[in-house]
Design a protein around this motif. Structure first.
Motif, PDB file in Angstrom:
ATOM      1  N   PRO A   1       0.838  -1.202   0.000  1.00  0.00           N
ATOM      2  CA  PRO A   1       0.000   0.000   0.000  1.00  0.00           C
ATOM      3  C   PRO A   1       0.871   1.250   0.000  1.00  0.00           C
ATOM      4  O   PRO A   1       1.984   1.245   0.505  1.00  0.00           O
ATOM      5  CB  PRO A   1      -0.781  -0.122   1.303  1.00  0.00           C
ATOM      6  N   THR A   2       0.372   2.311  -0.597  1.00  0.00           N
ATOM      7  CA  THR A   2       1.143   3.550  -0.612  1.00  0.00           C
ATOM      8  C   THR A   2       1.155   4.185   0.778  1.00  0.00           C
ATOM      9  O   THR A   2       2.169   4.695   1.209  1.00  0.00           O
ATOM     10  CB  THR A   2       0.561   4.547  -1.627  1.00  0.00           C
ATOM     11  N   ASP A   3       0.040   4.155   1.457  1.00  0.00           N
ATOM     12  CA  ASP A   3      -0.022   4.721   2.804  1.00  0.00           C
ATOM     13  C   ASP A   3      -1.172   4.044   3.545  1.00  0.00           C
ATOM     14  O   ASP A   3      -2.339   4.313   3.258  1.00  0.00           O
ATOM     15  CB  ASP A   3      -0.258   6.230   2.747  1.00  0.00           C
ATOM     16  N   PRO A   4      -0.854   3.169   4.478  1.00  0.00           N
ATOM     17  CA  PRO A   4      -1.930   2.481   5.187  1.00  0.00           C
ATOM     18  C   PRO A   4      -2.711   3.383   6.134  1.00  0.00           C
ATOM     19  O   PRO A   4      -3.730   2.992   6.673  1.00  0.00           O
ATOM     20  CB  PRO A   4      -1.212   1.375   5.943  1.00  0.00           C
ATOM     21  N   GLY A   5      -2.243   4.601   6.356  1.00  0.00           N
ATOM     22  CA  GLY A   5      -2.984   5.527   7.210  1.00  0.00           C
ATOM     23  C   GLY A   5      -2.349   5.772   8.558  1.00  0.00           C
ATOM     24  O   GLY A   5      -2.928   6.454   9.390  1.00  0.00           O
ATOM     25  N   GLY A   6      -1.193   5.234   8.789  1.00  0.00           N
ATOM     26  CA  GLY A   6      -0.501   5.455  10.054  1.00  0.00           C
ATOM     27  C   GLY A   6       0.160   4.181  10.544  1.00  0.00           C
ATOM     28  O   GLY A   6      -0.084   3.095  10.018  1.00  0.00           O
ATOM     29  N   PRO A   7       0.995   4.301  11.578  1.00  0.00           N
ATOM     30  CA  PRO A   7       1.750   3.146  12.051  1.00  0.00           C
ATOM     31  C   PRO A   7       0.886   2.054  12.683  1.00  0.00           C
ATOM     32  O   PRO A   7       1.283   0.892  12.716  1.00  0.00           O
ATOM     33  CB  PRO A   7       2.724   3.734  13.070  1.00  0.00           C
ATOM     34  N   ASP A   8      -0.285   2.399  13.154  1.00  0.00           N
ATOM     35  CA  ASP A   8      -1.156   1.399  13.780  1.00  0.00           C
ATOM     36  C   ASP A   8      -2.233   0.883  12.833  1.00  0.00           C
ATOM     37  O   ASP A   8      -3.011  -0.005  13.200  1.00  0.00           O
ATOM     38  CB  ASP A   8      -1.810   1.988  15.037  1.00  0.00           C
TER      39      ASP A   8
END
Length: 148
Positions: free
Chosen positions: A102-109
């Motif tokens: 994924p390009t950006d899963p939306g944050g580390p959690d």
């Protein structure tokens, strides 16, 4: 089209032979001119086989992504994999692409969502074809570091 296929096969073979000649040319003069006797009953180093890699979309081209007919696909497969009329290659190296990340899963959690198309730039098709020709050695490695 058949001429292009043969030219492609000959070009590939020429590249391999050039690499072998370059290696031989780098040997010391005494090694390059030495004579050898081959004794087929003696094993010095086992060889698992010889193979090729069709990563970076080449497998998709072989599978007709740019118009290659089914007849010409078979000709290429025969030239590479047939043990009677072709090179009889026995190893296929596959590339593990970083494109499923994924390009950006939306944050580390956040839970990442990986997407795989099941085709992998034609490599799945090619692996199945190679298996049908008797190839049983497949190597897969990553060509890039994981994306962040």
């Amino acid at each position: 089209m058949q001429r292009r296929l043969r030219k492609w096969a000959l070009t590939s073979l020429a590249a391999l032979l050039t690499a072998a000649a370059t290696t031989a040319a780098a040997l010391p003069q005494s090694a390059a001119t030495a004579r050898a006797t081959i004794d087929g009953s003696t094993t010095y180093q086992p060889i698992d086989g010889f193979g090729f890699s069709e990563h970076f979309g080449r497998a998709a081209i072989m599978n007709g992504s740019q118009g290659l007919s089914a007849q010409h696909q078979k000709e290429i497969l025969d030239l590479l994999l047939d043990r009677s009329t072709g090179a009889g290659l026995s190893i296929l190296r596959l590339g593990i692409d970083s494109g499923i990340q994924p390009t950006d899963p939306g944050g580390p959690d956040a839970t990442p969502e990986y997407v795989w198309d099941g085709v992998d730039k034609g490599q799945v098709w090619l692996a199945k074809q190679a298996r049908a020709y008797g190839v049983n050695r497949f190597y897969a490695d990553a060509w890039t570091a994981p994306g962040i």
